[in-house]
Design a protein around this motif. Structure first.
Motif, PDB file in Angstrom:
ATOM      1  N   VAL A  53       7.084  11.263  -3.402  1.00  0.00           N
ATOM      2  CA  VAL A  53       5.717  11.541  -3.778  1.00  0.00           C
ATOM      3  C   VAL A  53       5.439  13.103  -3.985  1.00  0.00           C
ATOM      4  CG1 VAL A  53       3.433  11.325  -2.810  1.00  0.00           C
ATOM      5  CG2 VAL A  53       5.277   9.733  -2.165  1.00  0.00           C
ATOM      6  N   GLU A  54       4.795  13.457  -5.276  1.00  0.00           N
ATOM      7  CA  GLU A  54       4.545  14.724  -5.660  1.00  0.00           C
ATOM      8  C   GLU A  54       3.253  15.195  -5.051  1.00  0.00           C
ATOM      9  OE1 GLU A  54       5.163  17.828  -9.354  1.00  0.00           O
ATOM     10  OE2 GLU A  54       3.930  15.962  -9.789  1.00  0.00           O
ATOM     11  N   SER A  55       2.211  14.253  -5.451  1.00  0.00           N
ATOM     12  CA  SER A  55       0.849  14.283  -4.929  1.00  0.00           C
ATOM     13  C   SER A  55       0.317  13.020  -4.555  1.00  0.00           C
ATOM     14  CB  SER A  55       0.123  15.134  -5.849  1.00  0.00           C
ATOM     15  OG  SER A  55       0.079  14.439  -7.126  1.00  0.00           O
ATOM     16  N   GLY A  56      -0.487  13.005  -3.758  1.00  0.00           N
ATOM     17  CA  GLY A  56      -1.348  11.755  -3.609  1.00  0.00           C
ATOM     18  C   GLY A  56      -1.088  10.946  -2.262  1.00  0.00           C
ATOM     19  N   CYS A  57      -1.393   9.742  -2.108  1.00  0.00           N
ATOM     20  CA  CYS A  57      -1.190   9.234  -0.907  1.00  0.00           C
ATOM     21  C   CYS A  57      -1.190   7.736  -1.090  1.00  0.00           C
ATOM     22  CB  CYS A  57      -2.340   9.324   0.165  1.00  0.00           C
ATOM     23  SG  CYS A  57      -2.383   8.446   1.985  1.00  0.00           S
ATOM     24  N   LEU A  58       0.082   6.998  -0.624  1.00  0.00           N
ATOM     25  CA  LEU A  58       0.385   5.472  -0.834  1.00  0.00           C
ATOM     26  C   LEU A  58       0.621   5.021   0.565  1.00  0.00           C
ATOM     27  CD1 LEU A  58       2.240   7.506  -2.772  1.00  0.00           C
ATOM     28  CD2 LEU A  58       2.766   5.291  -3.854  1.00  0.00           C
ATOM     29  N   ARG A  59       0.560   3.678   0.575  1.00  0.00           N
ATOM     30  CA  ARG A  59       1.047   3.032   1.759  1.00  0.00           C
ATOM     31  C   ARG A  59       1.769   1.803   1.380  1.00  0.00           C
ATOM     32  NH1 ARG A  59      -2.777  -1.573   4.042  1.00  0.00           N
ATOM     33  NH2 ARG A  59      -3.949  -2.072   2.347  1.00  0.00           N
ATOM     34  N   THR A  60       2.744   1.273   2.159  1.00  0.00           N
ATOM     35  CA  THR A  60       3.344  -0.031   2.483  1.00  0.00           C
ATOM     36  C   THR A  60       2.852  -0.763   3.291  1.00  0.00           C
ATOM     37  OG1 THR A  60       5.154   0.670   3.984  1.00  0.00           O
ATOM     38  CG2 THR A  60       5.459   1.010   1.577  1.00  0.00           C
ATOM     39  N   PHE A  61       2.503  -2.247   2.953  1.00  0.00           N
ATOM     40  CA  PHE A  61       1.791  -3.279   3.750  1.00  0.00           C
ATOM     41  C   PHE A  61       2.328  -4.565   3.811  1.00  0.00           C
ATOM     42  CE2 PHE A  61      -1.017  -3.103   0.239  1.00  0.00           C
ATOM     43  CZ  PHE A  61      -1.356  -4.402   0.258  1.00  0.00           C
ATOM     44  N   HIS A  62       2.090  -5.449   4.657  1.00  0.00           N
ATOM     45  CA  HIS A  62       2.683  -6.562   4.590  1.00  0.00           C
ATOM     46  C   HIS A  62       1.476  -7.605   4.747  1.00  0.00           C
ATOM     47  CE1 HIS A  62       4.628 -10.472   5.307  1.00  0.00           C
ATOM     48  NE2 HIS A  62       4.171 -10.446   6.464  1.00  0.00           N
ATOM     49  N   ILE A  63       1.394  -8.606   4.296  1.00  0.00           N
ATOM     50  CA  ILE A  63       0.001  -9.499   4.428  1.00  0.00           C
ATOM     51  C   ILE A  63       0.607 -10.722   5.228  1.00  0.00           C
ATOM     52  CG2 ILE A  63      -1.918 -10.981   3.491  1.00  0.00           C
ATOM     53  CD1 ILE A  63      -1.650  -8.896   1.192  1.00  0.00           C
TER      54      ILE A  63
END
Length: 192
Positions: A53-63
């Motif tokens: 990740v150079e910039s920004g915001c992410l997430r991993t998630f499970h449903i």
């Protein structure tokens, strides 16, 4: 070549490379920019890339089977993120990877990772150390979920990752902590 050298030194901190190695690294990383709301990986996908990740915001998630989201990891500047179970096992994804803020990423495929390991062995050590730290962090998180109150988990999160809270929605943070958004609001109110 100067800008490639700067990007490589940003991604692989405290490491030095020859010009040839920089060329190999830059040809192995694929830069991409994505918009907020993009789902980069969906449960059931095959996962070939891990992302810097150079910039920004992410997430991993499970449903889960009831439709409830469980955030497993956030990714911000200078972090690596993917569905690691799928990436390393070649099984289908068990998580989703969502872009929470517009981001710039560098994708490293499994094949290119192996190429880097073979041509530049210090990359292997670098990634191994990153993964060891990530594994230790996941173990600490599991123990915290088993033994700490919701308030203690929240305080530990904001002390450890002060830059993430302002970049994510309340329900993302609540799902990461394993609580409802109402509980998160009560905790914040009690602490202020």
């Amino acid at each position: 070549m100067k800008s490639n050298s700067l990007k490589v030194s940003e991604i692989f901190k405290n490491m030095s490379f020859s010009e040839k190695e920089i060329e190999i690294i830059t040809s192995s990383l694929k830069k991409t920019t994505l918009k907020k709301g993009t789902i980069l990986i969906k449960e059931g996908d095959f996962v070939d890339n891990m992302y810097y990740v150079e910039s920004g915001c992410l997430r991993t998630f499970h449903i889960d089977i009831h439709g409830k989201e469980h955030t497993v990891q956030f990714g911000i500047k200078d972090w690596w993120i993917t569905d690691y179970t799928a990436y390393f096992s070649s099984e289908k994804a068990i998580m989703n990877l969502e872009i929470l803020q517009d981001c710039t990423l560098y994708a490293l495929s499994k094949n290119n990772r192996e190429l880097l390991y073979n041509k530049i062995p210090q990359i292997h050590k670098f990634i191994r150390i990153k993964l060891e730290r990530a594994y230790a962090a996941f173990q600490k998180r599991i123990l915290a979920n088993l033994s700490q109150s919701a308030t203690e988990r929240y305080l530990e999160f904001i002390n450890t990752y002060p830059d993430i809270e302002k970049n994510v929605k309340n329900y993302h943070l609540a799902s990461y902590l394993g609580i409802t958004t109402e509980s998160l609001s009560r905790i914040r109110k009690k602490l202020n």
